[in-house]
Design an enzyme around this catalytic site. Structure first.
Site: not given
Length: 323
Positions: A103, A173, A288
């Site tokens: 991420h 997210h 996601e």
């Protein structure tokens, strides 16, 4: 409407913007592009927040790992070994999810301040990611525009440009719990995906696109989600210029329905089995929209390379209704 939500340790103020339309209220933070709350009514007209979040800034600063509601980048999901090749050179990233990068690294887009400007029925967040930030090449100008449509759907439209070849993969997210609280494993889920990307012990795709038929990954017909998922689904529609509906989440007791439409080729289903306090495992479900994990190391996957003169564009629409 905007208000002061808190102040970071370096003195940076964090603003909270409230969007409201068609009975839906969304609150967005200038820190991390975070969707703090999404309030929608149930079949009796009672509104509740249906995404996990904290009530104050300290919650997000001291508990960053769940990425609650955050705008994730420069590269959403995992990159194997924290390394990737591009144009004959190998770039090294922070291995914040050992042995991988996750991420965007130690201080990805989710832990950065964003400039915010109002637009019709929404807000536009923007920032500049410097060349070398978290090890990624290229100076990238990125924006994310959050708007509420006439139906009450939340649309997130991402754009990015770069001055040097780089990789970009952005997502939101949020963890959804359409019941407002409790374990979300009883929600019913449908995903328009005939294949998924199986992973190794470090949650890195093996490179195989495996059929979901006769496996626990078959959500082509709606069924209870359960637990034990942190996997990317290969959406049947592929990459599209405009958002196409790819998933539906339904909570029977409240009647709330979430639909997800996107331009992206993949959807990561995470059942939040490792959420820590103050939440419990399974309290939310993350859907996601994304390009596939580890795509920079998998030339057979859809490309995430962005070059000068190109514009990265991605859109996802979260629709809300009652059944």
């Amino acid at each position: 409407m905007n208000e002061l939500f808190g102040t970071l340790s370096d003195g940076t103020p964090v603003q909270r913007w409230t969007l409201e339309r068609a009975g839906v209220r969304v609150r967005v933070l200038s820190y991390g592009g975070i969707v703090q709350s999404v309030e929608v009514p149930d079949r009796e007209g009672r509104a509740e927040n249906v995404v996990l979040g904290f009530g104050d800034l300290d919650g997000y600063v001291t508990h960053p790992d769940p990425y609650l509601g955050a705008l994730v980048g420069r590269y959403a999901n995992r990159i194997a070994g924290g390394r990737f090749p591009l144009d004959g050179r190998t770039y090294a990233l922070a291995r914040n999810n050992p042995p991988n990068s996750l991420h965007g690294g130690e201080r990805g887009f989710d832990k950065r301040g964003w400039d915010v400007a109002p637009v019709e029925h929404g807000v536009r967040l923007s920032r500049v990611a410097a060349h070398g930030e978290e090890g990624f090449p290229g100076r990238v100008e990125v924006s994310a525009t959050y708007t509420l449509e006439g139906s009450g759907a939340l649309r997130i439209a991402y754009e990015a440009v770069t001055d040097a070849p780089t990789i970009v993969n952005l997502t939101n997210h949020s963890y959804f719990n359409l019941g407002g609280s409790g374990n979300a494993g009883g929600h019913e889920l449908r995903i328009a995906a005939s294949r998924f990307t199986p992973v190794d012990a470090d949650l890195i795709p093996t490179g195989v696109l495996e059929e979901v038929a006769d496996t626990r990954f078959d959500f082509r017909e709606a069924r209870k989600v359960g637990s034990g998922y942190d996997h990317n689904f290969v959406l049947d529609k592929g990459v599209t210029r405009t958002p196409v509906e790819v998933a539906e989440l339904h909570e029977l007791a409240s009647g709330r329905v979430l639909t997800v439409a996107t331009t992206e080729p993949g959807l990561q289903l995470y059942t939040a089995d490792h959420l820590g306090e103050p939440f419990a495992p399974g309290d939310g479900i993350a859907l996601e929209t994304q390009h596939f994990p580890d795509s920079p190391n998998r030339p057979e996957f859809p490309s995430t390379v962005l070059r000068p003169g190109e514009v990265y564009r991605s859109e996802t629409v979260y629709g809300f209704s009652i059944r």
